[in-house]
Design an enzyme around this catalytic site. Structure first.
Site, mmCIF file in Angstrom:
data_model
loop_
_atom_site.group_PDB
_atom_site.id
_atom_site.type_symbol
_atom_site.label_atom_id
_atom_site.label_comp_id
_atom_site.label_asym_id
_atom_site.label_seq_id
_atom_site.Cartn_x
_atom_site.Cartn_y
_atom_site.Cartn_z
ATOM 1 N N ARG A 1 0.532 -1.100 -0.134
ATOM 2 C CA ARG A 1 0.012 0.371 0.217
ATOM 3 C C ARG A 1 1.328 1.172 -0.313
ATOM 4 O O ARG A 1 0.149 2.232 -0.525
ATOM 5 C CB ARG A 1 -0.934 -0.048 0.911
ATOM 6 N N ARG B 1 9.219 5.338 -2.886
ATOM 7 C CA ARG B 1 10.129 6.494 -4.650
ATOM 8 C C ARG B 1 11.580 6.142 -4.797
ATOM 9 O O ARG B 1 12.265 6.647 -3.147
ATOM 10 C CB ARG B 1 9.452 7.205 -4.245
ATOM 11 N N ARG C 1 -9.832 -6.484 12.790
ATOM 12 C CA ARG C 1 -8.445 -5.517 13.954
ATOM 13 C C ARG C 1 -9.448 -4.383 14.565
ATOM 14 O O ARG C 1 -9.981 -3.541 14.129
ATOM 15 C CB ARG C 1 -7.303 -5.770 13.091
ATOM 16 N N ARG D 1 0.089 5.908 16.630
ATOM 17 C CA ARG D 1 -0.069 7.175 15.843
ATOM 18 C C ARG D 1 -0.206 7.704 16.891
ATOM 19 O O ARG D 1 -1.116 7.673 17.355
ATOM 20 C CB ARG D 1 0.103 7.426 14.215
ATOM 21 N N GLU E 1 -3.653 6.024 19.080
ATOM 22 C CA GLU E 1 -4.171 5.207 18.284
ATOM 23 C C GLU E 1 -3.315 3.794 18.269
ATOM 24 O O GLU E 1 -2.100 4.100 18.313
ATOM 25 C CB GLU E 1 -4.426 5.467 17.223
ATOM 26 N N TYR F 1 -9.935 -4.308 2.615
ATOM 27 C CA TYR F 1 -9.136 -3.495 2.619
ATOM 28 C C TYR F 1 -9.611 -2.045 1.846
ATOM 29 O O TYR F 1 -8.638 -1.963 1.940
ATOM 30 C CB TYR F 1 -7.384 -4.250 2.707
ATOM 31 N N ASP G 1 -10.063 1.521 1.112
ATOM 32 C CA ASP G 1 -9.850 3.068 0.825
ATOM 33 C C ASP G 1 -11.511 3.979 0.341
ATOM 34 O O ASP G 1 -12.268 2.922 -0.028
ATOM 35 C CB ASP G 1 -8.757 3.874 0.103
HETATM 36 P P1 FAD Z 1 -18.325 1.640 7.409
HETATM 37 O O1 FAD Z 1 -18.014 3.812 7.847
HETATM 38 O O2 FAD Z 1 -17.593 1.580 8.548
HETATM 39 O O3 FAD Z 1 -20.027 2.195 7.550
HETATM 40 C C1 FAD Z 1 -20.652 1.138 7.694
HETATM 41 C C2 FAD Z 1 -21.980 1.426 8.978
HETATM 42 O O4 FAD Z 1 -22.658 0.649 9.238
HETATM 43 C C3 FAD Z 1 -21.708 1.993 10.407
HETATM 44 O O5 FAD Z 1 -21.864 3.545 10.181
HETATM 45 C C4 FAD Z 1 -21.991 1.429 11.389
HETATM 46 O O6 FAD Z 1 -22.396 1.283 12.465
HETATM 47 C C5 FAD Z 1 -23.410 1.311 10.737
HETATM 48 N N1 FAD Z 1 -23.459 -0.782 11.397
HETATM 49 C C6 FAD Z 1 -22.351 -1.768 11.316
HETATM 50 N N2 FAD Z 1 -24.064 -3.052 11.726
HETATM 51 C C7 FAD Z 1 -24.586 -2.081 11.648
HETATM 52 C C8 FAD Z 1 -26.266 -3.004 11.824
HETATM 53 N N3 FAD Z 1 -26.071 -4.282 12.260
HETATM 54 N N4 FAD Z 1 -27.318 -2.015 12.498
HETATM 55 C C9 FAD Z 1 -26.929 -1.188 11.601
HETATM 56 N N5 FAD Z 1 -25.916 -0.351 11.346
HETATM 57 C C10 FAD Z 1 -24.905 -1.275 11.408
HETATM 58 N N6 FAD Z 1 -9.699 5.361 3.699
HETATM 59 C C11 FAD Z 1 -8.928 6.650 3.068
HETATM 60 O O7 FAD Z 1 -9.626 6.807 1.452
HETATM 61 N N7 FAD Z 1 -7.751 7.384 3.176
HETATM 62 C C12 FAD Z 1 -8.231 7.263 4.322
HETATM 63 O O8 FAD Z 1 -6.970 7.906 4.997
HETATM 64 C C13 FAD Z 1 -8.342 6.162 5.299
HETATM 65 N N8 FAD Z 1 -7.854 6.553 6.622
HETATM 66 C C14 FAD Z 1 -8.274 5.343 7.625
HETATM 67 C C15 FAD Z 1 -8.052 4.393 8.932
HETATM 68 C C16 FAD Z 1 -8.927 4.030 9.895
HETATM 69 C C17 FAD Z 1 -8.189 4.181 11.250
HETATM 70 C C18 FAD Z 1 -9.409 2.733 9.213
HETATM 71 C C19 FAD Z 1 -10.688 2.406 10.184
HETATM 72 C C20 FAD Z 1 -10.256 3.280 7.773
HETATM 73 C C21 FAD Z 1 -9.603 4.484 6.856
HETATM 74 N N9 FAD Z 1 -10.232 4.118 5.646
HETATM 75 C C22 FAD Z 1 -9.091 5.237 5.155
HETATM 76 C C23 FAD Z 1 -10.780 3.284 4.863
HETATM 77 C C24 FAD Z 1 -12.462 4.357 5.361
HETATM 78 O O9 FAD Z 1 -13.069 4.218 6.749
HETATM 79 C C25 FAD Z 1 -13.366 3.153 4.978
HETATM 80 O O10 FAD Z 1 -12.934 3.323 2.955
HETATM 81 C C26 FAD Z 1 -14.966 3.827 4.719
HETATM 82 O O11 FAD Z 1 -15.002 4.427 5.485
HETATM 83 C C27 FAD Z 1 -16.125 2.706 4.023
HETATM 84 O O12 FAD Z 1 -16.977 2.844 4.482
HETATM 85 P P2 FAD Z 1 -17.684 1.541 4.433
HETATM 86 O O13 FAD Z 1 -19.431 2.747 4.426
HETATM 87 O O14 FAD Z 1 -17.725 0.748 4.198
HETATM 88 O O15 FAD Z 1 -17.776 1.285 6.053
HETATM 89 N N1 UDP Z 2 3.511 0.656 7.831
HETATM 90 C C1 UDP Z 2 4.727 0.427 8.552
HETATM 91 N N2 UDP Z 2 5.170 1.641 9.183
HETATM 92 C C2 UDP Z 2 4.179 2.900 9.118
HETATM 93 C C3 UDP Z 2 2.962 2.870 8.230
HETATM 94 C C4 UDP Z 2 2.857 2.093 7.980
HETATM 95 O O1 UDP Z 2 4.908 -0.583 8.716
HETATM 96 O O2 UDP Z 2 5.160 3.647 9.799
HETATM 97 C C5 UDP Z 2 2.902 -0.692 7.227
HETATM 98 C C6 UDP Z 2 2.073 -1.387 8.080
HETATM 99 O O3 UDP Z 2 1.915 -2.715 8.390
HETATM 100 C C7 UDP Z 2 0.553 -0.996 7.983
HETATM 101 C C8 UDP Z 2 0.962 -0.800 6.063
HETATM 102 O O4 UDP Z 2 2.488 0.268 5.967
HETATM 103 O O5 UDP Z 2 -0.678 -1.925 7.569
HETATM 104 C C9 UDP Z 2 -0.358 0.425 5.452
HETATM 105 O O6 UDP Z 2 -0.203 1.471 5.936
HETATM 106 P P1 UDP Z 2 -1.456 2.320 5.829
HETATM 107 O O7 UDP Z 2 -0.808 3.934 6.058
HETATM 108 O O8 UDP Z 2 -1.915 2.131 4.739
HETATM 109 O O9 UDP Z 2 -2.530 2.107 6.797
HETATM 110 P P2 UDP Z 2 -3.554 2.422 6.830
HETATM 111 O O10 UDP Z 2 -3.984 4.085 7.108
HETATM 112 O O11 UDP Z 2 -4.502 1.313 6.107
HETATM 113 O O12 UDP Z 2 -3.888 2.046 8.825
#
Ligand code: FAD
Ligand code: UDP
Length: 379
Positions: free
Chosen positions: A169, A173, A247, A278, A303, A351, A353
């Site tokens: 991911r 570079r 997770r 982080r 986090e 996974y 985005d």
């Molecule tokens: P979710 O946002 O999880 O929405 C699912 C919803 O369903 C939730 O509101 C939940 O409450 C609801 N739900 C579940 N079960 C039930 C139930 N039984 N009844 C009623 N409601 C329910 N993507 C990026 O592009 N850039 C980023 O920087 C980035 N950072 C991230 C950082 C973290 C820590 C995480 C976890 C994800 C990150 N993502 C990022 C990914 C991004 O969050 C997801 O791609 C996106 O939010 C997924 O949307 P979703 O609708 O699939 O799920």
């Molecule tokens: N990762 C790492 N060191 C860092 C940042 C990321 O080893 O400082 C690894 C880690 O395994 C992570 C993966 O790269 O799960 C992908 O990172 P990303 O930032 O895409 O994770 P996310 O935003 O999905 O948490």
């Protein structure tokens, strides 16, 4: 039937689907078990700062269709993610680029960097796991300092037991470019992610604090022609084949009386000993340069990764071999459903985005509409 679509989950999948369906004249009801809309992109306002409650979210995509779609609802700022890794008090630039290689080895040219990495990757043959993939991409020193500890905290598993795609991911570079992503478009919605969600759900009936499994599952299913389900797929089938692993994360949010705590939105702590992965300082997503001083306080979030258990939030699917096999069994059940669409990170166990999630919602909505039209033509 009262609705065309009952949408379970108001995250980006559910909200995008609801927007598209509503715009084509369909009646939708969106329910969410949380007390707010937006799923994981929801932000809480604390003293003028939009706090990313479920982890930092940076919108990035190379998909023009998705970029144009989101820009219909909200403008994006020019934020570009550049992360710093803190390894035992020393700072390195991420993702892996010439600045990182210079910080690690003092090498000043791409040729010197390549030679250094080449000398450290020799022992690795066929790539079967994350450790081998990482060493092959950036060498052993960077693996040990910037990847091993962070990854093992993040996933609660040894790098040898994780799939190699996770580390791919991150860009590698041989240029002095600290941009965390390679995508064409990047930014944060001006006014925060809630603006995007509010616009996506404008004119759509919504109910928060409503769990699909809260005792009315049968009634919900009867209320609409089609169910759009974005929760965990193993929940949907009441764990018939066993529980999928996820997770989880715990966030410690703190309001501090200083305008600028760490000078950057995200600092990773890559050693094994620091218990968090982080620290996010949220104001940097939206306040650029000296603008940060306009607000005398700041909000930071530490986090902490943790194992998922029922009742906690499922943040990441664990796409190892055992879970992938289990998911395939649930997927086979899902494919047999006529009136249920499964979408998003939890229902597709991917996974994704944000841009992948939106693209999938667009694709699944269009495919389903075509299916309905072709069924209508046959009857
Ligand atoms: P979710 O946002 O999880 O929405 C699912 C919803 O369903 C939730 O509101 C939940 O409450 C609801 N739900 C579940 N079960 C039930 C139930 N039984 N009844 C009623 N409601 C329910 N993507 C990026 O592009 N850039 C980023 O920087 C980035 N950072 C991230 C950082 C973290 C820590 C995480 C976890 C994800 C990150 N993502 C990022 C990914 C991004 O969050 C997801 O791609 C996106 O939010 C997924 O949307 P979703 O609708 O699939 O799920
Ligand atoms: N990762 C790492 N060191 C860092 C940042 C990321 O080893 O400082 C690894 C880690 O395994 C992570 C993966 O790269 O799960 C992908 O990172 P990303 O930032 O895409 O994770 P996310 O935003 O999905 O948490």
């Amino acid at each position: 039937m009262k609705y065309d679509y009952l949408i379970v989950g108001s995250g980006l999948f559910g909200a995008t689907f609801a927007r598209l369906a509503t715009d084509s004249g369909k009646r939708c009801l969106v329910i969410d078990k949380r007390p707010h809309l937006g799923g994981n992109v929801y932000c809480k306002e604390v003293g003028g700062v939009h706090v990313h409650q479920y982890g930092p979210h940076i919108f990035h995509t190379s998909d023009k269709k998705v970029w144009e779609f989101v820009n219909r609802f909200v403008e994006f700022n020019r934020f570009t993610l550049m992360t710093v890794a803190n390894y035992k008090g020393r700072l390195y630039n991420l993702p892996f680029n010439m600045n990182t290689f210079y910080g690690m080895w003092g090498v000043k040219t791409p040729e010197e960097a390549r030679a250094k990495i080449e000398s450290q990757r020799k022992a690795v043959g066929q790539i079967t796991n994350l450790e081998e993939q990482a060493i092959s991409l950036v060498g052993r020193d960077i693996y040990e300092a910037l990847i091993k500890g962070y990854t093992e905290k993040q996933w609660g598993r040894a790098c040898k037991d994780l799939p190699s795609f996770i580390i791919r991911r991150l860009p590698v570079r041989y240029t002095f470019d600290n941009n965390y992503f390679n995508d064409t478009y990047q930014g944060i919605p001006i006014g925060g992610y809630n603006v995007l969600i509010e616009k996506l759900l404008e004119g759509v009936e919504v109910r928060t604090d409503t769990d699909f499994f809260g005792g009315m599952e049968h009634e919900w299913k009867e209320m609409a022609e089609t169910l759009v389900y974005t929760g965990k797929i193993d929940d949907f089938y009441h764990h018939r084949y066993g529980e999928l692993q996820y997770r989880s994360l715990r966030f410690e949010h703190e309001l501090l009386p200083t305008p600028n705590y760490q000078g950057i939105a995200i600092m990773n702590f890559t050693d094994r000993e620091t218990p968090y992965t982080r620290i996010v300082e949220h104001k940097h997503f939206e306040m650029m340069g000296s603008e940060v001083n306009n607000l005398p306080m700041t909000v930071i979030s530490r986090e902490y990764p943790q194992e998922y258990c029922q009742g906690a939030e499922a943040y990441y699917p664990v796409n190892d071999e055992a879970n992938s096999l289990l998911y395939a069994k649930y997927q086979a059940l899902a494919e047999k459903e006529d009136r249920v669409i499964f979408g998003g990170r939890l229902a597709e166990y991917k996974y994704y985005d944000m841009d992948d999630t939106i693209a999938k919602a667009m694709e699944k909505f269009c495919k389903y509409q075509e299916k309905i039209v072709s069924l209508q033509q046959k009857t």
